[in-house]
Design a protein around this motif. Structure first.
Motif, PDB file in Angstrom:
ATOM      1  N   LYS A  25       0.867  -1.173   0.000  1.00  0.00           N
ATOM      2  CA  LYS A  25       0.000   0.000   0.000  1.00  0.00           C
ATOM      3  C   LYS A  25       0.904   1.222   0.000  1.00  0.00           C
ATOM      4  O   LYS A  25       1.653   1.451   0.946  1.00  0.00           O
ATOM      5  N   GLY A  26       0.832   1.978  -1.105  1.00  0.00           N
ATOM      6  CA  GLY A  26       1.701   3.137  -1.261  1.00  0.00           C
ATOM      7  C   GLY A  26       2.945   2.762  -2.057  1.00  0.00           C
ATOM      8  O   GLY A  26       2.969   1.775  -2.779  1.00  0.00           O
ATOM      9  N   THR A  27       3.981   3.588  -1.897  1.00  0.00           N
ATOM     10  CA  THR A  27       5.238   3.387  -2.617  1.00  0.00           C
ATOM     11  C   THR A  27       6.362   3.222  -1.600  1.00  0.00           C
ATOM     12  O   THR A  27       6.199   3.591  -0.435  1.00  0.00           O
ATOM     13  N   PHE A  30       6.878   6.456   0.015  1.00  0.00           N
ATOM     14  CA  PHE A  30       5.753   6.968   0.801  1.00  0.00           C
ATOM     15  C   PHE A  30       4.755   5.842   1.077  1.00  0.00           C
ATOM     16  O   PHE A  30       3.682   5.782   0.478  1.00  0.00           O
ATOM     17  N   PRO A  31       5.110   4.903   1.975  1.00  0.00           N
ATOM     18  CA  PRO A  31       4.199   3.800   2.297  1.00  0.00           C
ATOM     19  C   PRO A  31       2.900   4.336   2.918  1.00  0.00           C
ATOM     20  O   PRO A  31       2.929   5.330   3.638  1.00  0.00           O
ATOM     21  N   GLN A  32       1.797   3.649   2.621  1.00  0.00           N
ATOM     22  CA  GLN A  32       0.488   4.092   3.097  1.00  0.00           C
ATOM     23  C   GLN A  32      -0.042   3.258   4.267  1.00  0.00           C
ATOM     24  O   GLN A  32      -1.183   3.434   4.668  1.00  0.00           O
ATOM     25  N   CYS A  33       0.776   2.332   4.782  1.00  0.00           N
ATOM     26  CA  CYS A  33       0.373   1.609   5.983  1.00  0.00           C
ATOM     27  C   CYS A  33       1.623   1.174   6.734  1.00  0.00           C
ATOM     28  O   CYS A  33       2.702   1.063   6.150  1.00  0.00           O
ATOM     29  N   SER A  36       3.406  -2.072   5.420  1.00  0.00           N
ATOM     30  CA  SER A  36       4.199  -1.828   4.203  1.00  0.00           C
ATOM     31  C   SER A  36       5.476  -1.080   4.569  1.00  0.00           C
ATOM     32  O   SER A  36       6.557  -1.412   4.086  1.00  0.00           O
ATOM     33  N   ASP A  54       2.283  -0.379  -6.082  1.00  0.00           N
ATOM     34  CA  ASP A  54       1.263   0.249  -5.243  1.00  0.00           C
ATOM     35  C   ASP A  54      -0.111  -0.332  -5.564  1.00  0.00           C
ATOM     36  O   ASP A  54      -0.697  -0.025  -6.593  1.00  0.00           O
ATOM     37  N   LEU A  56      -2.839   0.289  -4.093  1.00  0.00           N
ATOM     38  CA  LEU A  56      -3.901   1.291  -3.966  1.00  0.00           C
ATOM     39  C   LEU A  56      -4.133   1.995  -5.299  1.00  0.00           C
ATOM     40  O   LEU A  56      -5.234   2.460  -5.576  1.00  0.00           O
ATOM     41  N   ARG A  62      -5.048  -5.160  -6.590  1.00  0.00           N
ATOM     42  CA  ARG A  62      -5.495  -5.220  -5.200  1.00  0.00           C
ATOM     43  C   ARG A  62      -6.569  -6.299  -5.021  1.00  0.00           C
ATOM     44  O   ARG A  62      -6.568  -7.046  -4.049  1.00  0.00           O
TER      45      ARG A  62
END
Length: 116
Positions: A25-27, A30-33, A36, A54, A56, A62
């Protein structure tokens, strides 16, 4: 070809075209969780290059990756086309030294950082 089959093909291309792939989730930048982020941290600490995908930004991946890998959560780490695991497994393997050993057995150079 169904959307699922097309997506499975794209997943196969990603894991076949890169030594290490992290579906997350994210990169990596810049992870989004948190899970990750932790997995990115482990891989970065080992100094290995990997491709972040990603999930998302790609609803098809996904949706279908869980079925492809038969694994219910993200992130998902693949090394040389083989599913390794999610965050907890990667972290446990890293802490035991098993991840470093696995990567080296696959011909991937690992940077052994001194224990802090």
């Amino acid at each position: 070809m169904s959307e699922k089959e097309q997506t499975f093909e794209r997943i196969r291309e990603e894991i076949g075209g890169n030594d290490i792939v992290l579906f997350m989730k994210g990169t990596p930048v810049f992870p989004q969780c948190g899970f990750s982020a932790m997995t990115v941290q482990v891989l970065s600490h080992l100094g290995v290059k990997f491709k972040g995908v990603d999930i998302l930004a790609d609803p098809a991946i996904r949706t279908h990756l869980k079925e492809f890998s038969e694994w219910p959560t993200f992130p998902q780490l693949y090394v040389k086309g083989e599913f390794v695991g999610g965050c907890d497994i990667v972290r446990e393997m890293y802490q035991s030294g098993e991840l470093q050993q696995h990567l080296q057995q696959q011909g991937i150079a690992v940077q052994e950082a001194p224990a802090s």
